[in-house]
Each structure stands twice: as C-alpha cells, then as structure tokens.
Design an enzyme around this catalytic site. Structure first.
Site, PDB file in Angstrom:
ATOM      1  N   LYS A   2       0.367  -0.995   0.134  1.00 21.92           N
ATOM      2  CA  LYS A   2       0.150  -0.131   0.281  1.00 21.92           C
ATOM      3  C   LYS A   2       0.914   1.001   0.261  1.00 21.92           C
ATOM      4  O   LYS A   2       0.457   2.214  -0.783  1.00 21.92           O
ATOM      5  CB  LYS A   2      -0.889  -0.282   1.395  1.00 21.92           C
ATOM      6  CG  LYS A   2      -2.406  -1.119   1.294  1.00 21.92           C
ATOM      7  CD  LYS A   2      -2.585  -0.580   2.075  1.00 21.92           C
ATOM      8  CE  LYS A   2      -3.990  -2.003   2.968  1.00 21.92           C
ATOM      9  NZ  LYS A   2      -5.223  -1.342   3.914  1.00 21.92           N
ATOM     10  N   ASP A  12      -9.913   2.973   1.964  1.00 18.51           N
ATOM     11  CA  ASP A  12     -10.147   2.322   3.377  1.00 18.51           C
ATOM     12  C   ASP A  12     -11.076   3.540   4.627  1.00 18.51           C
ATOM     13  O   ASP A  12     -11.682   3.014   5.157  1.00 18.51           O
ATOM     14  CB  ASP A  12      -8.602   1.724   3.987  1.00 18.51           C
ATOM     15  CG  ASP A  12      -8.302   0.478   3.834  1.00 18.51           C
ATOM     16  OD1 ASP A  12      -8.774   0.217   3.569  1.00 18.51           O
ATOM     17  OD2 ASP A  12      -7.128   0.880   3.460  1.00 18.51           O
TER      18      ASP A  12
END
Ligand code: NDP
Length: 306
Positions: A89, A125
């Site tokens: 990420k 997220d």
C-alpha cells in the site's frame, strides 16, 4: 481461468485472460476474502448488464521487490483495476502516475485504476471505515471524540477520515513513539490537524470524554494470543469500539469490550465498504454491499472463525 487460484509474477508474464481482469495483490494473499466478495458483486452486475459477464477478479502473490515490474505488466496486460494489500500500500505510491488528494494525505493507496498513462491511485479504506462504523454501530465519526489505536497505514486512513468528517477530537495512541511522530509530521498540513491529541503515555487516557468511538487500527487481535491493544477499563461503557481486525470475527478486544458493556463491532463491514467503493471506481456502477457482506461472512463462518 480460476479465480480461486493464487497467481504469481510468472503467470502474469504469460497472462491471456480475454475478458476484463481485476485483481488483489499482496504477500501473503492466499487468505484474502476480496476475490469472493468482488466476484459475487460482479455476478450481480452481470444480471443487469451483460458486459460484466466477461469480468473476473483474481489474486496475485507478488514480492515487494517485484512490484515495479508487476505493475508495468498489469498495465501492459490491461488489468482495469487492482487492490493493494500488505505490504504494497505504501511502496506503490512512488510507482504511480496520478494519486488522489486523499490517498496522498494518507500516504498509501489500496485501489488502482488503469488509464492510458499508467495506474491512478485511490484509497477507499477511510470511506470503508466510516461506512462500516455507521452501519455496524449506528454512529458517525462527525462531531464524535475518537481514540485511534495504531499509527500504521490503516490508522493513517482512519485519522484522515476523522479529519474529513470533522470529528470533535482525535486521540492517537501507538506503541512506538517514532512512528506516531512520523505520522503526525506527515499529517500536519491537513485542515483540522489541531483536533489531534497524541497520547504519549497511557496516563493521558485518564481524561477521556464520557462518550466516543475507539478504533483499533493495530494488528493486535489477528493472533489468538495477542494482548489487548488497550486496557478496556479506561473507556466508560458509553464508548463504542470498532476493531478493524475481522478475522477472527470475535477478537479479544471485541469480547472484552462487550463484557465491559460497550457497543462493539469488528471490521468486516469496513472490508466490504472499501471493496464496494473500489468496484464502483472501476465500473462506474453502484454495487450492493449486502451481497458482498453475506458472502464474506459465510466464508468466515465456514472457516470456523467466530
Ligand atoms: P501496519 O503494519 O501498517 O501497522 C500495524 C500497527 O499495529 C502499528 O501501529 C504497530 O505499532 C501496531 N502493532 C503491531 N504489533 C503490536 C504490538 N505487539 N503491540 C502494540 N502495537 C502493535 O498495518 P496496517 O495499518 O496496514 O493494518 C493494521 C490492522 O488493520 C491489521 O490488523 C489489518 O488487518 C487491519 N485492516 C483492516 C481493514 C478492514 O477492511 N477491516 C483494512 C485495512 C487494515 P508500532 O508502530 O509500534 O509497530
């Protein structure tokens, strides 16, 4: 082609799937629930629109060292979308053409979309977290006091989302001071930064407000013998607790917070909403998160993880 199989860089080099391919990449990746929930959602979309019959979502195990080569190949092979998970990420940030402002602020991407010039990076997220909390606990981050445990990638997404949603105050507690300080210095330009209160020592938790939302964004809870990320007695029973860990479905924090009398949920709803948002970015269509939720819940129940 099978969507259950774990594919590798070698498979990617000879990739010849004729339809529209999507994938999650990580290391390890075998236990990812994303292929189950994304393929279920794609199947639903295909009932309304036949173009989605040719879509499929795969999984790839990619070593971080191979990420630059892999991303180039995913682009050449025209994967429309990718999800990135641990450990990609953050390291993917430097390999992308365009990154949305919120992903830049977070310092991590979890969703990529193909464009002529390269992949565009997003982070879903934070969205997944606030939807997950709304749905799971029936409360909003807006105007609530929040205590975030952790200072890794997921915690950063949580802090940025709390700032965007104008949480009343944002306390952050992390094991290592250096990581917390690094996170704070990266976020210091964001609007609302002054609402952040770093918790340097646990005694600082003595003056917590009477109500609020505690979010576990540490990896504690993944393993059965992990200690609790927080002594639950510091929270009044009017606090709600959201544990981002969703496997096991009932973490130690979940069990202790429930015993203590707090409203509590684990992170399955976040997983589903961040995934639904990613699919929306790729397809331009709204997807039904409930179908995705039912399938991942069933998969976890089948694993025997309550
Ligand atoms: P990172 O590795 O980036 O961060 C891990 C965090 O956990 C750090 O703050 C670290 O503290 C802390 N930590 C690890 N071990 C301990 C320990 N023994 N004691 C105290 N603190 C500890 O991970 P991510 O931020 O990417 O993920 C964090 C969690 O969130 C994971 O469990 C992940 O599965 C979950 N998650 C869930 C999602 C969902 O959709 N539900 C989405 C994304 C993540 P330190 O800095 O001191 O090392």
């Amino acid at each position: 082609m099978e969507t259950i199989k774990v594919y590798t860089l070698a498979d990617l080099k000879v990739w010849d799937f004729p339809g529209t391919a999507l994938a999650v990449i990580g290391q390890p990746i075998k236990h990812s629930l994303s292929p189950i929930m994304q393929n279920a959602a794609i199947k639903c979309l295909a009932q309304e629109d036949k173009q989605f019959e040719k879509w499929a979502y795969f999984r790839f195990e990619i070593d971080p060292e191979d990420l630059p080569e892999a991303l180039e190949l995913f682009h050449q092979k025209r994967f429309l979308g990718l999800n990135l998970t641990v450990p990609h990420k953050v390291i993917a940030l430097d390999l992308l053409g365009e990154i949305t402002c919120s992903a830049k602020a977070i310092g991590a991407v979890n969703t990529l979309k193909w464009s002529d010039s390269g992949f565009e990076g997003f982070n879903t997220d934070g969205y997944g977290l606030s939807k997950g909390i709304e749905e799971g606990l029936g409360i909003n981050l807006k105007e609530n006091s929040v205590l975030i445990l952790g200072a890794g990638g997921a915690a950063r997404a949580a802090v940025v989302e709390c700032l965007n949603q104008q949480a009343e105050s944002i306390r952050i507690l992390n094991r290592s001071k250096d990581r917390l300080d690094a996170m704070l210095s990266n976020l210091s330009n964001l609007e609302g930064f002054e609402s952040i209160i770093p918790v340097q020592v646990k005694e600082d938790l003595a003056d917590l407000p009477k109500t609020g939302i505690c979010i576990n964004a540490t990896s504690l809870g993944l393993k059965p013998n992990d200690p609790l990320p927080l002594n639950i007695n510091v929270l009044s029973t009017e606090w709600s607790v959201y544990d981002m860990v969703y496997n096991p479905q009932e973490t130690r924090l979940f069990i202790e917070a429930q015993k203590h009398g707090c409203a509590v949920k684990t992170g399955l709803s976040m997983l589903v909403h961040q995934g639904a948002k990613a699919l929306e970015i790729w397809t331009g269509k709204e997807v039904d998160p409930q179908i995705m939720y039912n399938l991942v819940k069933q998969a976890l129940d089948n694993q025997g993880n309550r």
